[in-house]
Design an enzyme around this catalytic site. Structure first.
Site, PDB file in Angstrom:
ATOM      1  N   SER A   1       0.861  -1.182   0.000  1.00 13.75           N
ATOM      2  CA  SER A   1       0.000   0.000   0.000  1.00 13.75           C
ATOM      3  C   SER A   1       0.894   1.227   0.000  1.00 13.75           C
ATOM      4  O   SER A   1       2.070   1.148   0.395  1.00 13.75           O
ATOM      5  CB  SER A   1      -0.881   0.005   1.263  1.00 13.75           C
ATOM      6  OG  SER A   1      -1.501   1.257   1.448  1.00 13.75           O
TER       7      SER A   1
ATOM      8  N   TYR B   1      -1.815  -1.188  10.859  1.00 15.22           N
ATOM      9  CA  TYR B   1      -1.978  -1.445   9.430  1.00 15.22           C
ATOM     10  C   TYR B   1      -0.792  -0.910   8.628  1.00 15.22           C
ATOM     11  O   TYR B   1      -0.212  -1.626   7.803  1.00 15.22           O
ATOM     12  CB  TYR B   1      -3.274  -0.824   8.913  1.00 15.22           C
ATOM     13  CG  TYR B   1      -3.415  -0.918   7.416  1.00 15.22           C
ATOM     14  CD1 TYR B   1      -3.773  -2.131   6.816  1.00 15.22           C
ATOM     15  CD2 TYR B   1      -3.173   0.182   6.597  1.00 15.22           C
ATOM     16  CE1 TYR B   1      -3.884  -2.233   5.438  1.00 15.22           C
ATOM     17  CE2 TYR B   1      -3.280   0.087   5.217  1.00 15.22           C
ATOM     18  CZ  TYR B   1      -3.640  -1.119   4.642  1.00 15.22           C
ATOM     19  OH  TYR B   1      -3.744  -1.222   3.277  1.00 15.22           O
TER      20      TYR B   1
END
Length: 261
Positions: free
Chosen positions: A139, A152
């Site tokens: 990401s 995360y």
């Protein structure tokens, strides 16, 4: 020559679209996700449209031994995995001292542990054969710490670093490793993370899962080590290294938004 791709998190979003991209090119598939019923629906669709073979495995990869069970199933079925796409993962949103610790441990197990072990098991086979491709979905969150998404962002930083390192290790083995780094995407991620009303997503036209999947798949075929989807995302991710860490932290908090107190 027909290839078989194993895709995790394939019941929706980017994973499902990656399955469609591969099937459209005539490739067979092994699809893994918790929702076996949804996988079987996708299997029916792809086999009907593209005349490919789709093997589905209903498995929660955050659970201990689940990865080994997936590998055993493909081995016993004599399915050679030419492309491994580690897409399964999820996030959470909130102040770390208030978020669900059990959910975060599950996140670490899925985003890091399962991805690492799947890569280990199938990479060994690829190196032995002298061919294969791996794509790990990271990401743009991998490039900086993420206040309100601390765990995360840390898991995705691991995925990026891990992928770059093993990409170098196998550079002379006929195998490539790609870290796909999408930014905010129109998918089920924000709902799972409890971010439907976050400013990062709300009211914005985001890239579709299909667009990200097509970009990532092409980058994997080219053997690109780090693939950042979108020009703005690329500029933001690559500029982080030139800024003071304190400033990066403040900007990251602004982008991710506030948590209701």
């Amino acid at each position: 020559m027909k290839t078989t791709a194993l895709i995790t998190g394939a019941s929706g979003g980017i994973g499902m679209e990656l399955a469609r991209v591969h099937a459209k090119k005539g490739g067979d598939l092994v699809l893994v996700a918790r929702n076996k019923g949804k996988l079987d629906e996708i299997k029916k669709e792809l086999e009907s449209l593209y005349n490919v073979s789709v093997h589905t495995i209903g498995k929660d990869l955050s659970l201990e031994n689940s990865v080994k069970e997936v590998h055993l199933e493909t081995t016993q079925a004599n399915i050679q995995i030419d492309y491994l796409i580690n897409n399964a993962g999820f996030g959470d949103f909130g102040m770390f001292w208030e978020t669900d610790g059990n959910k975060e441990l599950e996140m670490i197990n899925l985003n890091i542990t399962a991805l690492t072990l799947l890569t280990k098991l199938y990479l060994k086979e690829m190196v032995t054969r002298g061919s294969g491709k791996i794509m790990n979905v990271a990401s743009t969150a991998a490039f900086q710490p993420g206040p309100t998404m601390a765990v995360y962002c840390a898991t995705k930083a691991y995925v990026l670093s891990f992928s770059e390192a093993i990409s170098n290790e196998v550079s002379d083995k006929g195998v490539t490793v790609t870290a796909l780094c999408p930014g905010a995407t129109e998918s089920g991620f924000q709902m799972a993370a409890g971010m439907e009303n976050n400013e990062l997503f709300k009211g914005k036209k985001l890239p579709t899962s299909k667009e990200v999947a097509e970009y990532g798949y092409a980058a994997m075929l080219k053997g690109k080590t780090v693939a950042i989807h979108g020009f703005i995302n690329y500029m933001m991710a690559t500029s982080v290294g030139f800024l003071p860490r304190a400033l990066v932290l403040k900007v990251s908090r602004m982008v991710l938004g506030k948590v209701k107190q």
